[in-house]
Design an enzyme around this catalytic site. Structure first.
Site, PDB file in Angstrom:
ATOM      1  N   HIS A   1       0.812  -1.204   0.000  1.00 26.21           N
ATOM      2  CA  HIS A   1       0.000   0.000   0.000  1.00 26.21           C
ATOM      3  C   HIS A   1       0.855   1.269   0.000  1.00 26.21           C
ATOM      4  CE1 HIS A   1      -3.402   2.493   1.915  1.00 26.21           C
ATOM      5  NE2 HIS A   1      -3.904   2.020   0.796  1.00 26.21           N
TER       6      HIS A   1
ATOM      7  N   HIS B   1      -9.246  11.113   1.941  1.00 29.21           N
ATOM      8  CA  HIS B   1      -8.445   9.889   1.916  1.00 29.21           C
ATOM      9  C   HIS B   1      -7.159  10.053   2.727  1.00 29.21           C
ATOM     10  CE1 HIS B   1      -5.857   6.818  -0.294  1.00 29.21           C
ATOM     11  NE2 HIS B   1      -6.926   6.109  -0.003  1.00 29.21           N
TER      12      HIS B   1
END
Length: 482
Positions: free
Chosen positions: A222, A400
């Site tokens: 990620h 986000h």
């Protein structure tokens, strides 16, 4: 009838042994253990397949090894810093670093997160601003461009970036791109053909060994990193794609937080890229070259540690850093995260902070990115509202950002969400910063976002419909394995 009886019996026996493996061999967190046992027995055959794909454990596997790590003297520096910190003799350049000396020691000793104190930071909260600056830095690159993203889209933004990198490769600049197969599943390696033809190199993290089947799909890299000439480093939440410019109708404006770093912290970001790259590559391993770690003097004054974590590690390093920050807070804790699925340790730390009178504020999106994750988030939010924490719902698109700021004197920005997946299953990286002015800038960002957010009160939360409560309950039950 006999065949069906034998089949059902066989599935039951198989589930029994799988449950035994989960309990006695994997030694998972109890909440994750119960969640998997529930899946195995409620949907027997499908549960078994899901466990094979999503239930593997990497903690006993060493995935990253770089012998040249010793050549840049990091081991020696870590040992020296550890000894000096233990003796309270390490000179720290900011008052905030002194306040968080024990957090610095924690990340140094458990994660080899070397403290560098000569850094300068630019903060980006808008995708266009971030990519405009990144494109400018790429155009100025003289030696190498190392780029790693979880999501790399084959859209207009992705194509523009590949075109620019192709130009640089033709100029003789070394270009390496690493992307995660799960996150970038919509792109194919042929999208990079012209870059590869120009001399660029592209690798995939945990690629499928069998077409359409990837038994390591649950472990996602990620991280979002860019290193240019070993002098400039990027880390944060933005991936590569049009949606991060606010061009996706579903999400609208994309609010994220990303850092551009200059100073010796870039060397730590470079090390992380090299380790990930060498793990993914069978043909293009990076060996020690001084150009990747140039000795340059920088006048910045911000102390930074680059902390990484992943499922191959026994400890949850970034989560431990979060807990240490939360428990050290005396006045305020500000958190922005798209997903809020804390384990018991994080939830208890935040609950205790709120009950102690500390101003705990959490900002989450107003729309789901992943449905089950969204409803699980709302269930945990309710627990903190109950003890006096403040929750804000961002209404200007999709937030986000992965950010935590405590007492306006320490902050962390990076790729790790406040959720079980980021803490235990994903490969993540965060910058921990011990600098008042930087922390205050991030507080200002949070306060500006509050202007386009609405506060969710505990009274409003209690009025949610029964169907929403049902969705929250089911999602929370599965939250340890989401």
């Amino acid at each position: 009838m006999n065949f069906i009886t034998i089949l059902v019996t066989s599935i039951f026996i198989l589930n029994f042994f799988m449950a035994g493996a989960v309990i006695f061999l994997e030694r998972r967190d109890p909440s994750a253990t119960w969640a998997w046992i529930l899946v195995l027995f409620l949907i027997p055959l499908v549960g078994f397949i899901l466990y094979l794909i999503f239930g593997q454990n990497l903690t006993k596997k060493r995935l990253f090894f770089w012998e040249d790590y010793k050549k840049i003297g990091v081991n020696q520096l870590i040992e020296e810093q550890t000894n000096l910190l233990a003796q309270n003799k390490l000179p720290l350049r900011t008052r905030e670093a002194e306040i968080h000396r024990d957090l610095i020691y924690l990340s140094l000793t458990s994660n080899n997160a070397l403290l560098t104190q000569d850094n300068e930071i630019d903060i980006f909260t808008d995708g266009r601003d971030k990519f405009n600056r990144l494109f400018h830095d790429i155009r100025e690159a003289k030696d190498h461009i190392h780029m790693q993203y979880y999501i790399f889209r084959d859209d207009e933004m992705g194509k523009k970036l590949i075109d620019l990198l192709t130009e640089k490769a033709k100029q003789g600049v070394t270009v390496r791109i690493l992307y995660d197969e799960m996150g970038s599943r919509r792109i194919r390696k042929r999208s990079f053909n012209k870059l590869i033809k120009a001399g660029g190199m592209v690798e995939v993290f945990f690629p499928s060994k069998i077409p359409f089947i990837n038994l390591r799909v649950n472990f996602r890299n990620h991280r979002k990193l860019v290193i240019i000439d070993g002098k400039i480093g990027y880390v944060g939440g933005f991936n590569v794609g049009d949606e991060y410019l606010g061009l996706n109708k579903k999400f609208g404006y994309w609010r994220d937080t990303h850092l551009r770093i200059q100073g010796n912290a870039v060397h730590a970001i470079q090390i992380r890229f090299i380790l990930d790259w060498n793990q993914a590559s069978n043909r293009h391993d990076i060996y020690y070259e001084e150009k990747y770690f140039p000795k340059t003097f920088h006048s910045g004054k911000i102390p930074i540690q680059i902390v990484t974590s992943g499922p191959d590690s026994e400890a949850e390093h970034i989560k431990n850093g979060y807990i240490k920050m939360i428990t050290s807070a005396k006045k305020s804790i500000l958190i922005q995260t798209p997903y809020f699925i804390p384990d018991a340790s994080i939830l208890d730390a935040l609950r205790i902070a709120a009950l102690s009178g500390i101003d705990v504020q959490i900002m989450i999106p107003n729309k789901p990115d992943h449905m089950f994750v969204y409803w699980a988030t709302m269930s945990y939010i309710g627990e903190l509202l109950k003890v006096g924490a403040k929750v804000f719902i961002y209404d200007n698109g999709f937030v986000h950002a992965k950010m935590i700021v405590v007492d306006k004197n320490a902050a962390s920005v990076g790729t790790a969400n406040i959720d079980v997946r980021s803490f235990r299953l994903n490969f993540e990286v965060n910058a921990f910063m011990y600098d008042g002015p930087t922390a205050e800038k991030l507080v200002e960002v949070f306060e500006k976002d509050m202007e386009v957010s609405r506060e969710l009160t505990y009274e409003q939360y209690l009025q949610r419909p029964i169907i929403i409560r049902f969705k929250e309950s089911i999602s929370r039950l599965l939250s340890p394995i989401l």
